[in-house]
Design a protein around this motif. Structure first.
Motif, mmCIF file in Angstrom:
data_model
loop_
_atom_site.group_PDB
_atom_site.id
_atom_site.type_symbol
_atom_site.label_atom_id
_atom_site.label_comp_id
_atom_site.label_asym_id
_atom_site.label_seq_id
_atom_site.Cartn_x
_atom_site.Cartn_y
_atom_site.Cartn_z
ATOM 1 N N LEU A 69 0.818 -1.214 0.000
ATOM 2 C CA LEU A 69 0.000 0.000 0.000
ATOM 3 C C LEU A 69 0.848 1.259 0.000
ATOM 4 O O LEU A 69 0.555 2.225 -0.711
ATOM 5 N N GLN A 70 1.918 1.277 0.789
ATOM 6 C CA GLN A 70 2.756 2.477 0.887
ATOM 7 C C GLN A 70 4.247 2.172 0.775
ATOM 8 O O GLN A 70 4.992 2.955 0.205
ATOM 9 N N LYS A 71 4.658 1.061 1.310
ATOM 10 C CA LYS A 71 6.084 0.739 1.421
ATOM 11 C C LYS A 71 6.658 0.300 0.069
ATOM 12 O O LYS A 71 5.956 -0.252 -0.772
ATOM 13 N N ASP A 168 4.241 -5.565 3.940
ATOM 14 C CA ASP A 168 3.219 -4.517 3.878
ATOM 15 C C ASP A 168 2.612 -4.309 5.263
ATOM 16 O O ASP A 168 1.499 -4.757 5.556
ATOM 17 N N PRO A 169 3.334 -3.615 6.133
ATOM 18 C CA PRO A 169 2.832 -3.413 7.497
ATOM 19 C C PRO A 169 1.569 -2.570 7.549
ATOM 20 O O PRO A 169 0.734 -2.749 8.445
ATOM 21 N N CYS A 255 3.290 -2.512 14.128
ATOM 22 C CA CYS A 255 4.106 -1.307 13.978
ATOM 23 C C CYS A 255 4.356 -1.048 12.496
ATOM 24 O O CYS A 255 4.763 -1.951 11.769
ATOM 25 N N THR A 256 4.137 0.172 12.052
ATOM 26 C CA THR A 256 4.259 0.474 10.626
ATOM 27 C C THR A 256 5.487 1.308 10.277
ATOM 28 O O THR A 256 5.801 1.455 9.095
ATOM 29 N N GLN A 261 9.398 -1.573 12.455
ATOM 30 C CA GLN A 261 8.447 -1.705 11.352
ATOM 31 C C GLN A 261 8.168 -3.181 11.058
ATOM 32 O O GLN A 261 9.077 -3.976 10.896
ATOM 33 N N GLY A 262 6.887 -3.524 10.992
ATOM 34 C CA GLY A 262 6.497 -4.896 10.708
ATOM 35 C C GLY A 262 6.361 -5.778 11.937
ATOM 36 O O GLY A 262 5.948 -6.941 11.825
#
Length: 304
Positions: A69-71, A168-169, A255-256, A261-262
């Motif tokens: 989505l963003q990463k 994809d977190p 955690c994003t 992260q992840g």
């Protein structure tokens, strides 16, 4: 048991899909592919290869998200090889993926189902998150999400993060905050359910399906002392043998950003969750039973 499988084949996904397609316990309604272990073009092609290998052209395969989505997207070809499924020479596929994108295909399959369906997700959760963003009203048609991913005890792509969640977190956060029934089958289970050398040797003797799976698993670069973790296969095992996996309900947070992260964090001390839980988390597994079950499933494939 009717299922939708959202996957990124990938060697361990391939074994999970092989069992789901051939076990009479399951009715696979749809397979959707997502970018993860390799690109979405390759994961879609690999799903098509397996559907053809097992002569299950009745099962549609739909192509999903090409990136998180963003990463930024980073694959795991260093584990699964450039194609995602090396180790066996599959013939060229003779049919194409469904004309629908994965989100549309999942939505329509759920909408048309006579009862809520279980979705098994063994790759990044991008397709599932996008489904929930686009069609929040479809939640009532989802019985449960059985997710391979996460860990409460440390990661495999960072000190805290498991690969599917890390990929994809942001999608994982959406999924875990969805309010849907979630079963988290993460590294706390899968790193204990190692496929040992004895099991692998037996697979090689079980007809063409055994030869194919033996070839894939032999190539698989994910290896620990004692064997290889077929992470995604544990989700299928859980569906038929939940008694073999120790579980506990937890509030799980994703955690994003930042060095964690992840990470999937369980509020074991009830500091943030006010007693509310959102996931049934796998903590341990009967590894002997898992190995025996895997052999029996491949024997069944070979007997057909």
């Amino acid at each position: 048991m009717p299922l939708i499988l959202d996957m990124d084949p990938g060697i361990d996904d391939a074994v999970a899909l092989a069992i789901a397609l051939t076990d009479p316990e399951f009715e696979v309604k749809l397979v959707t592919a997502v970018a993860g272990n390799v690109s979405v073009d390759k994961t879609t092609l690999n799903a098509l290869k397996l559907v053809e290998f097992f002569n299950r052209l009745d099962v549609p395969v739909a192509r999903g998200a090409a990136k998180p989505l963003q990463k930024e997207f980073v694959d795991a070809s260093y584990i699964h090889g450039a194609s995602g499924m090396p180790g066996y020479e599959f013939p060229a596929v003779t049919h194409q993926a469904d004309s629908r994108d994965a989100v549309s295909a999942i939505y329509q399959t759920l909408l048309n189902a006579s009862e809520p369906l279980t979705i098994v997700a063994t790759g990044a959760y991008t397709n599932i998150a996008q489904l929930l963003l686009d069609h929040p009203e479809i939640k009532s048609k989802i019985k449960q999400l059985v997710l391979m991913g996460g860990s409460l005890s440390g990661g495999n792509v960072s000190s805290v993060a498991e690969f599917n969640v890390f990929t994809d977190p942001d999608a994982a956060k959406i999924v875990y905050e969805s309010g849907l029934p979630i079963v988290m089958i993460g590294l706390d289970v899968t790193l204990k359910a190692l496929v040992n050398s004895e099991t692998l040797e037996q697979l090689a003797k079980l007809g063409e399906p055994g030869k194919m799976l033996h070839g894939l698993i032999t190539y698989y670069k994910d290896e620990y002392a004692g064997g290889k973790p077929l992470h995604d296969v544990n989700t299928i095992f859980y569906l038929v043998h939940p008694e073999a996996i120790k579980t506990k309900k937890y509030p799980v947070y994703v955690c994003t950003q930042g060095p964690a992260q992840g990470a999937t964090i369980a509020d074991t001390q009830n500091r943030w969750s006010n007693g509310k839980t959102n996931a049934l988390v796998g903590l341990d597994i009967d590894a002997t039973a898992f190995n025996q079950w895997l052999i029996e499933k491949v024997k069944q494939m070979a007997a057909k």
